[in-house]
Write a protein that holds these residues in place. Sequence first.
Motif, PDB file in Angstrom:
ATOM      1  N   PRO A   1       0.816  -1.221   0.000  1.00 37.18           N
ATOM      2  CA  PRO A   1       0.000   0.000   0.000  1.00 37.18           C
ATOM      3  C   PRO A   1       0.847   1.268   0.000  1.00 37.18           C
ATOM      4  O   PRO A   1       0.515   2.244  -0.680  1.00 37.18           O
ATOM      5  N   GLY A   2       1.963   1.253   0.748  1.00 39.00           N
ATOM      6  CA  GLY A   2       2.822   2.433   0.782  1.00 39.00           C
ATOM      7  C   GLY A   2       3.429   2.740  -0.569  1.00 39.00           C
ATOM      8  O   GLY A   2       3.453   3.896  -1.018  1.00 39.00           O
ATOM      9  N   SER A   3       3.946   1.713  -1.243  1.00 40.79           N
ATOM     10  CA  SER A   3       4.510   1.915  -2.582  1.00 40.79           C
ATOM     11  C   SER A   3       3.446   2.363  -3.563  1.00 40.79           C
ATOM     12  O   SER A   3       3.682   3.220  -4.425  1.00 40.79           O
ATOM     13  N   MET A   4       2.265   1.776  -3.428  1.00 39.91           N
ATOM     14  CA  MET A   4       1.190   2.127  -4.340  1.00 39.91           C
ATOM     15  C   MET A   4       0.805   3.594  -4.196  1.00 39.91           C
ATOM     16  O   MET A   4       0.568   4.295  -5.190  1.00 39.91           O
ATOM     17  N   ARG A   5       0.747   4.052  -2.959  1.00 35.75           N
ATOM     18  CA  ARG A   5       0.417   5.462  -2.747  1.00 35.75           C
ATOM     19  C   ARG A   5       1.531   6.369  -3.271  1.00 35.75           C
ATOM     20  O   ARG A   5       1.282   7.487  -3.715  1.00 35.75           O
ATOM     21  N   MET A   6       2.747   5.865  -3.224  1.00 36.10           N
ATOM     22  CA  MET A   6       3.877   6.683  -3.632  1.00 36.10           C
ATOM     23  C   MET A   6       3.951   6.835  -5.154  1.00 36.10           C
ATOM     24  O   MET A   6       4.280   7.908  -5.669  1.00 36.10           O
ATOM     25  N   VAL A   7       3.632   5.762  -5.888  1.00 32.98           N
ATOM     26  CA  VAL A   7       3.772   5.837  -7.345  1.00 32.98           C
ATOM     27  C   VAL A   7       2.468   5.581  -8.087  1.00 32.98           C
ATOM     28  O   VAL A   7       2.278   6.073  -9.202  1.00 32.98           O
ATOM     29  N   GLY A   8       1.540   4.818  -7.502  1.00 31.26           N
ATOM     30  CA  GLY A   8       0.284   4.543  -8.175  1.00 31.26           C
ATOM     31  C   GLY A   8      -0.603   5.763  -8.221  1.00 31.26           C
ATOM     32  O   GLY A   8      -1.382   5.946  -9.158  1.00 31.26           O
ATOM     33  N   ASP A   9      -0.494   6.599  -7.203  1.00 29.34           N
ATOM     34  CA  ASP A   9      -1.200   7.879  -7.210  1.00 29.34           C
ATOM     35  C   ASP A   9      -0.353   8.866  -8.020  1.00 29.34           C
ATOM     36  O   ASP A   9       0.805   9.133  -7.694  1.00 29.34           O
ATOM     37  N   LYS A  10      -0.915   9.384  -9.101  1.00 24.59           N
ATOM     38  CA  LYS A  10      -0.132  10.215 -10.026  1.00 24.59           C
ATOM     39  C   LYS A  10       0.452  11.451  -9.355  1.00 24.59           C
ATOM     40  O   LYS A  10       1.586  11.850  -9.634  1.00 24.59           O
ATOM     41  N   ALA A  11      -0.321  12.083  -8.476  1.00 18.77           N
ATOM     42  CA  ALA A  11       0.172  13.299  -7.831  1.00 18.77           C
ATOM     43  C   ALA A  11       1.381  12.997  -6.955  1.00 18.77           C
ATOM     44  O   ALA A  11       2.396  13.703  -7.001  1.00 18.77           O
ATOM     45  N   ALA A  12       1.285  11.930  -6.160  1.00 19.14           N
ATOM     46  CA  ALA A  12       2.415  11.555  -5.304  1.00 19.14           C
ATOM     47  C   ALA A  12       3.616  11.148  -6.152  1.00 19.14           C
ATOM     48  O   ALA A  12       4.778  11.446  -5.805  1.00 19.14           O
ATOM     49  N   ALA A  13       3.358  10.467  -7.269  1.00 17.23           N
ATOM     50  CA  ALA A  13       4.454  10.039  -8.138  1.00 17.23           C
ATOM     51  C   ALA A  13       5.209  11.224  -8.710  1.00 17.23           C
ATOM     52  O   ALA A  13       6.445  11.210  -8.810  1.00 17.23           O
ATOM     53  N   LYS A  14       4.493  12.282  -9.070  1.00 17.98           N
ATOM     54  CA  LYS A  14       5.163  13.468  -9.604  1.00 17.98           C
ATOM     55  C   LYS A  14       6.090  14.084  -8.559  1.00 17.98           C
ATOM     56  O   LYS A  14       7.199  14.539  -8.871  1.00 17.98           O
ATOM     57  N   ARG A  15       5.632  14.101  -7.311  1.00 13.28           N
ATOM     58  CA  ARG A  15       6.479  14.658  -6.247  1.00 13.28           C
ATOM     59  C   ARG A  15       7.733  13.805  -6.062  1.00 13.28           C
ATOM     60  O   ARG A  15       8.832  14.340  -5.845  1.00 13.28           O
ATOM     61  N   LEU A  16       7.567  12.468  -6.160  1.00 17.83           N
ATOM     62  CA  LEU A  16       8.720  11.585  -6.024  1.00 17.83           C
ATOM     63  C   LEU A  16       9.719  11.817  -7.153  1.00 17.83           C
ATOM     64  O   LEU A  16      10.945  11.808  -6.928  1.00 17.83           O
ATOM     65  N   MET A  17       9.234  12.025  -8.369  1.00 19.77           N
ATOM     66  CA  MET A  17      10.137  12.245  -9.503  1.00 19.77           C
ATOM     67  C   MET A  17      11.002  13.490  -9.272  1.00 19.77           C
ATOM     68  O   MET A  17      12.198  13.499  -9.598  1.00 19.77           O
ATOM     69  N   ASN A  18      10.386  14.519  -8.707  1.00 21.14           N
ATOM     70  CA  ASN A  18      11.153  15.733  -8.421  1.00 21.14           C
ATOM     71  C   ASN A  18      12.263  15.458  -7.415  1.00 21.14           C
ATOM     72  O   ASN A  18      13.360  16.025  -7.504  1.00 21.14           O
ATOM     73  N   GLU A  19      11.988  14.566  -6.460  1.00 20.12           N
ATOM     74  CA  GLU A  19      12.976  14.242  -5.431  1.00 20.12           C
ATOM     75  C   GLU A  19      14.152  13.444  -5.986  1.00 20.12           C
ATOM     76  O   GLU A  19      15.295  13.632  -5.570  1.00 20.12           O
ATOM     77  N   ILE A  20      13.893  12.533  -6.931  1.00 19.01           N
ATOM     78  CA  ILE A  20      14.963  11.635  -7.407  1.00 19.01           C
ATOM     79  C   ILE A  20      15.548  12.092  -8.748  1.00 19.01           C
ATOM     80  O   ILE A  20      16.411  11.414  -9.317  1.00 19.01           O
ATOM     81  N   GLY A  21      15.070  13.242  -9.248  1.00 17.34           N
ATOM     82  CA  GLY A  21      15.680  13.804 -10.436  1.00 17.34           C
ATOM     83  C   GLY A  21      15.245  13.205 -11.753  1.00 17.34           C
ATOM     84  O   GLY A  21      15.972  13.300 -12.749  1.00 17.34           O
ATOM     85  N   VAL A  22      14.069  12.596 -11.807  1.00 14.72           N
ATOM     86  CA  VAL A  22      13.528  12.109 -13.079  1.00 14.72           C
ATOM     87  C   VAL A  22      12.665  13.220 -13.671  1.00 14.72           C
ATOM     88  O   VAL A  22      11.746  13.708 -13.006  1.00 14.72           O
TER      89      VAL A  22
END
Length: 663
Positions: A107-128
């Motif tokens: 569930p944690g991974s899904m919320r991090m990347v399966g949710d598009k809004a959260a995934a966009k924030r993660l991309m900014n953090e890891i430089g994608v």
Amino acid sequence: MFRKVLIANRGEIACRIARTARRLGIATVAVFSDADAFASHVEMADEAWRLGEAPARDSYLSIDKVIDVARRSGAEAVHPGYGFLAESAAFAESCARAGLVFIGPSPGSMRMVGDKAAAKRLMNEIGVPSLPGFHGDAQDARVFARVARDIGYPVVVKASAGGGGRGMRVVQAEDELRDAMESAAREAKAAFGDGRLLLEKFVDRPRHVEIQFFRDRSRNVVTFAERDCSLQRRRQKVIEESPGPRISQEVRAALREATTRIAHAADYLGAGTAEFLLDRDTFHFLEVNARLQVEHPVTEMIAGVDLVEWQFRVAYGESLPKRQDEIVCRGWAIEARVCAEDATQGFRPSSGVITHLRLPSERAGLRLEVGVREGDAVSSHYDSLLAKIVVWNEERDGAIRLLARALDEVELVGVASNLDFLRALLCNDAFLAGRADTGVAQIVSDAFQSIVPEDEMLLLAAAVTGWRERESASAAGDDPLSPWAVPDAWRLYGRAAQKIAFRYEGRLLECDIAPIDAHRFEMTTGRGVSVVAAKRAGDRLALFVDDRRREVGLAPSASGWVVIVDGHNHFLEWVETLTPPPSPAALERPFTAPLPARVAKVLVKRGDHIEKGAALILLEAMKMEIPINAPHEGVIKDVYCGEGQSVREGEELLAWRSTHDIA
């Protein structure tokens, strides 16, 4: 390995999961709604349990009901397939609380990347790299408008909790934004049970590419060759291929490296897909689908793996079956999605009963993923996908030829389909050259004509044969030896000729027929006299028209016959030659529901003046909104439906009169 798994899905993906489970010795539990009681996936499973009524919210989207069935059936794990609950973190948590293994990410991974809004924030953090936009929690149109002004129009609003083009609207100007948000939110809620939206800059005609990845509990990650999914209608994929044509090795390596970073950053487990927009050699992150993709078979075909088996093994705690250096992708694979939709009506979904279905036989380089059979009802409550045809060849050109041949072998009657549109896409110059982008399908659609020219003499001969068969069967009743069973127009002083007429594409095709025997007749038209011989073999009809032999499909319809030539449907309506033609007023089509649906929104009221093309009513069916538009100017006389109401196919929605009738 698991002893018993519940498949929380339906259609072709449920059948596909069941096949792999059976090969691995895993017992399967199917779930079904009232609309699917006799569906293929129900019969294929070892046992099946009813969830509830046809609407997805009462059956396939009901977490409590699915969990209850899993407990009572003794399943150890749940495979969600794709769609419905596949990307629901709440469902994954419910499985864990019930002691069930969810075959997918945490569930944690899904919320991090399966949710598009959260995934966009993660991309900014890891430089994608990703597109600018708004990915916050606010759903206020004023917030979206402010961001849209900052980044510039056009923009796209899309569902935060799902994919597949559902809940996505392109907005060209600010005055369109509020309506687009409302429409996208309604569609997202219907498809995913979650109406939250995000906004981002719209890129005109990029390529859409994606990377399939897997990660296990030991932090091993593998990625596969990219899939090109640029051929899309209504921003939903229809043809996918792997590898992507004309992509440099540098870009390929960068896409796979970015995907590996995403998998590690999300502490991912199992199968996932990272999607990107590719503009020349620059790519931007689009989304992660935290599940198996519809197009996964093309990856399986070129890599020689079973990704569903990998899902089972990783979820059970095993390591990935192969390391990255053991992944060898060979040849070219292409997939076409066969959907129940009318390409001539803006890809409007179609429902009904499949009265005739013929598929190519599986052979080397050809794979079928099918969720329906002849006689099945296609429900308006679910996705329009019926089947997938997947081909493989050493070369891309060879794969295209194989797919074109396979599509010509498909015959489907009873619901509208996109088969002719798929055939047209395969002939597009940009696609053939490997240069297709996300705008190509729309260009093909704008010029698309569903009718493929065919010899009218052949069509007429086939329809007459169908008419003779029906007349013979009606006359004979239950006695095949009855003299009335022979359609030879016998008379005391010789055989008589009969006049037969059919309406085909607005034209009247007429002929006089004079029977020779049970299998042959003379057919007289404006071209002269032809001798026609016909021989049935199941659903096939071998026709000899003068010296030419052709094999066609022939299926009855409500008012005539469907003649199928090389996979193309030709509808011939029987015309009673003694009945006068209807008046023009009788031919005027009312505003009726094109399929069973739910009324999402009524946009007009009694007395409103309407312009040509104006949206009058929004219907909700097959996980999407369907607008009913005005064919020309007029005045609304009355409205017969209300928001939230369920309507039957053919039910009148409103009354109107043309402005030409107003003095």
